[in-house]
Enzyme design. Structure first.
Site, PDB file in Angstrom:
ATOM      1  N   GLU A 161       0.889  -1.152   0.000  1.00 50.71           N
ATOM      2  CA  GLU A 161       0.000   0.000   0.000  1.00 50.71           C
ATOM      3  C   GLU A 161       0.927   1.202   0.000  1.00 50.71           C
ATOM      4  O   GLU A 161       1.714   1.375   0.924  1.00 50.71           O
ATOM      5  CB  GLU A 161      -0.893  -0.091   1.237  1.00 50.71           C
ATOM      6  CG  GLU A 161      -2.095   0.778   1.176  1.00 50.71           C
ATOM      7  CD  GLU A 161      -1.812   2.068   1.888  1.00 50.71           C
ATOM      8  OE1 GLU A 161      -1.206   2.957   1.259  1.00 50.71           O
ATOM      9  OE2 GLU A 161      -2.200   2.170   3.063  1.00 50.71           O
ATOM     10  N   CYS A 164      -2.309   7.673   4.538  1.00 52.40           N
ATOM     11  CA  CYS A 164      -2.372   7.252   3.133  1.00 52.40           C
ATOM     12  C   CYS A 164      -3.578   7.882   2.449  1.00 52.40           C
ATOM     13  O   CYS A 164      -3.600   8.045   1.234  1.00 52.40           O
ATOM     14  CB  CYS A 164      -2.522   5.743   3.024  1.00 52.40           C
ATOM     15  SG  CYS A 164      -1.662   4.815   4.274  1.00 52.40           S
TER      16      CYS A 164
END
Lengths: 527, 527
Positions: free
Chosen positions: B265, B302
């Site tokens: 990720e 994120c």
């Protein structure tokens, strides 16, 4: 239906102007009319542009429309009639009965995916309703469905000119998932590809779908295949073929600006493990059945049993004698292409000349230039362990028996093997305890474990896995046969606090599509 | 619990002898005691060997044992008490409340996976019973379950020192799937990692599991991380971090003799789309909420909203004024590491100096050496289109507003974006028709689409997708948050004609585990 030799780009039939290829009569090696024009890079671009345009529309059409489309393809393939069977037999060298059966399998596969689409479980709907009162923070409303990846490139397989080619398993599952398909015809059966391609193209028109839902390209070299995998609009690849071809596509896909999944089904020797009691009680019968599986379709199956591991001794000799007797009466069979025949001959000769290998039996001598003659070899456990080249697939009716001193050695050799599509255990009840010790090793490196059978004959069902760890496939998390194959072309998307009016039907609270759903983690059936 | 600075290799605590690292007080930059010994390649080898030994045993333990193990980890983490919170606050510079919340999230995540394991739907059981009478050929009995991939390497994230680190989402989902884990501690929080690692190690012992079920390694350079990903016994990788780090691991994994899946990720700018009516009716309120999301946790998420796309005009100015006003009162916040702070400062300065970018607002000035000061920029649609560097993530509380002439331009810019974890739509009912036209483009390139909210605050549930097409993750077919994350570490295996006595319990006809199953393609609930 006539074979025109044209590319199918959306609704158009277009002459490819980048060289040409011709089909070959597999039995005689003679070139067949017509010539098929290879696609240019501009024609590839047109196909990709149309697929991209079609993608957003096709994927949101009602599930019923998509299901009918798959069924229409199936019917259109049947409607081609005998022309398809004849051309396919000529191009592949496979017997008529096999090709008729394969047509049935292809049509059945398309209809199975139609049923899967109608049912809608592949959408994987999950709903976690909002909890506005939750402390310390309210919970948002979250709804998840799977969406199609986008246009898929499909590379047909030489050995299944119908069931794993232009309208085969990869195409059927990609279309079922909601992905447009650009098929790259296999040069071993361009006429078959053209006929089937026209059936799909016609189904697109019959069902009023966007034309870019399907295109078919011929490739006179490698530029079109490589260009397809590298095109930014292609979002996944389905491939069945050699390890070299598959790994080349994997590299291309990984090197893209946006890497994409490659589902390449490549290379497997499908170990057969003979356990002591089964071997003792039924060695001759197993040998006879083994010879049948080995020689089926000239051995040109991904699941062909290329390796036998068993304890050496008189029981194994009985098995070998029965196998050898059956093989010695097995006619040589026309192979798919002169190239495949040549590669088979070369690999068989190399194995026969290997210092650690004995030739146990051969099938009947070839009566035609491209006929493959079955071959049975043996070696020792030590030699097998020390010579990795003996682990490599020989595509055709060749198998290697490894004489092992004991079951511990058999298990040790299993642990040396690369990833496999299948492994077959031949066991009697008294062997169960021994067999149980093998299961972890087999589960780790195969997609399918079968008992008292052989891997050839891959059932198209819901519980089938035709996959396995590398190098049997590029992605061991998937299957290319059976209804689960649809999952390869999907990815999950979550919708947070989206108003009902904007939600896709699959996620609406009232469940207008009648889907099975997971509510707050609990699976609930719609009926 | 004391922090020893040792590696955890199975049940052993071992001094790493390959250099050392120290934790850093994020607020002061001072080194913290003790020093953590980096693992040698021999120690890596030991951890891999133990993980491999554990794998076959751990994966076949009863589901209840596996569930209890996850719950025991959760309890052991809670039992560390305040020492963990304090060390984590010091190492991360994150506020105590946030870290306490993150501990709750970590513990809740482990318990959720315990429930998922007990329920067993992740086994994906499918049974196609034999049809011995079928014509022309009998149908074999096929049964499918998902099995774990094998040992998993987990690379902790700097920005979630608990919830996405040693016992975070990757570890919890891998252990839930039945995979042993070797965690590579993030050098930004070695003390936190050591404490949590001990809690997991103790849970392994508490539950009587094979010791190799878990190991924790410190890495004084990159050899251990790279060695882990390249080790033949590691079968998948979980990673949360930078694009550079993630793509490096992807390359290593693809270059292996047996390529393995990497779930990295990596990088996302999480576009926020402001639609005309919402902007007109609620511009100031949205701006204030946006500023809050942007500055949360020093912007180190994120899912931080790094890009705003909207139509230029007085309504957008109102939004900007409200955002600027809120930001101007936003204190600078200590960033996770001096390196992250330095990279943030550098990227912000580079953006501020960009010829096509205006600085609209900054947060309060920094009061410490490693504090990040929020930044708000604007540019034009043409400049955004022409300057790909403006599409890159700035890790921290910086965002870029793109002034667009109309909604068509907004949509066009969305189509220029790379894959994203999230996209947020701010809409009123009068905007729905416009918003609907954006959904296909958003579904194609994001994992989560949210309405009238921001991507920060990722609910750990069943319908969450924290994933998205490359480069937001390495594999857009997956999520790293929520119960669906378990699927990343599984693959299907099919059993053909296997006697009941050899079948795993999950596949036995009598359904002793009480699982939901798919029979002949139809989903059937066990209760």
């Amino acid at each position: 239906m006539e074979i025109s030799g044209d590319l199918l780009i959306g609704k158009h039939t277009v002459r490819g102007t980048n060289g040409s290829i011709k089909g070959i009569d597999a039995a005689t090696g003679e070139a067949l009319a017509p010539a098929f024009g290879g696609a240019t890079l501009e024609q590839l671009e047109q196909a990709c542009a149309l697929a991209w345009q079609a993608s957003d529309i096709y994927r949101e059409l009602p599930l019923e429309t998509r299901a009918k489309f798959l069924e229409t393809i199936a019917q259109n393939i049947l409607d081609i009639g005998d022309v398809l069977i004849e051309r396919c037999v000529t191009e592949s060298g496979l017997p008529r009965g096999r090709i008729e059966g394969e047509r049935g399998r292809t049509v059945g596969q398309l209809r199975m995916f139609a049923a899967v689409v109608r049912e809608g479980d592949f959408l994987g709907v999950r709903i976690d309703p909002a909890q506005p009162q939750r402390q310390p923070l309210p919970r948002v409303d979250l709804r998840l469905r799977y969406v199609p990846l986008g246009p898929v490139a499909v590379f047909g397989a030489s050995n299944f000119p119908l069931a794993f080619s232009v309208a085969g398993g990869d195409t059927a599952s990609a279309l079922a998932a909601g992905c447009p398909v650009i098929a790259k015809a296999h040069s071993a059966h361009p006429g078959t590809s053209a006929l089937v391609g026209r059936a799909v193209q016609k189904a697109v028109a019959d069902c009023g779908l966007p034309e870019g839902t399907f295109s078919l390209l011929f490739d006179s070299g490698r530029d079109i295949g490589q260009g397809l995998v590298s095109d930014r609009r292609i979002k996944a690849v389905g491939f069945t073929g050699s390890r070299g071809g598959g790994t080349a596509l994997m590299k291309l896909a990984a090197a893209r600006r946006e890497p994409i999944p490659v589902y390449a089904e490549m290379s497997s020797i499908n170990p057969v493990l003979l356990f002591p009691h089964a071997l003792k009680n039924r060695g001759a019968a197993i040998g006879k059945a083994f010879a049948g599986s080995l020689a089926l379709g000239a051995g040109q199956f991904c699941t062909n049993p290329g390796l036998v591991l068993a304890i050496d001794g008189p029981e194994l000799d009985t098995f070998i004698e029965a196998t050898a007797a059956a093989l010695s009466e097995t006619p040589a069979a026309t192979m798919l292409t002169p190239g495949i025949h040549k590669a088979y001959e070369s690999a068989v000769n190399k194995t026969a000349e290997h210092g650690e290998v004995k030739t146990l039996a051969r099938g009947c001598a070839a009566k035609g230039a491209t006929q493959g003659q079955a071959a049975l070899f043996s070696t020792t456990a030590e030699a097998f362990r020390a010579n990795p080249e003996l682990h490599e697939e020989i595509f055709g009716a060749a198998s290697l028996i490894v004489r092992c001193p004991d079951l511990a050695t058999v298990l040790d050799l299993v642990e040396q093997l690369e990833g496999q599509l299948t492994a077959a255990l031949h066991i009697d009840e008294a062997d169960y305890a021994d067999a149980r010790r093998f299961l972890p090793a087999l589960e780790r490196r195969t997609g399918r474990i079968l008992v008292n059978g052989f891997g050839t004959g891959v059932e198209v069902g819901h519980a089938m896995v035709h996959g396995g760890p590398f190098p049997s496939t590029a992605d061991g998390r998937s299957t290319s046969v059976g209804s689960l194959a649809i999952d390869r072309f999907l990815r999950p998307v979550s919708y947070q606090d989206m108003p009902e009016g904007l939600l896709p039907d699959a996620l609406k609270t009232a469940n207008p599509l009648g889907l099975n759903r997971r509510l707050d983690g609990k699976l609930q059936l719609s009926k």
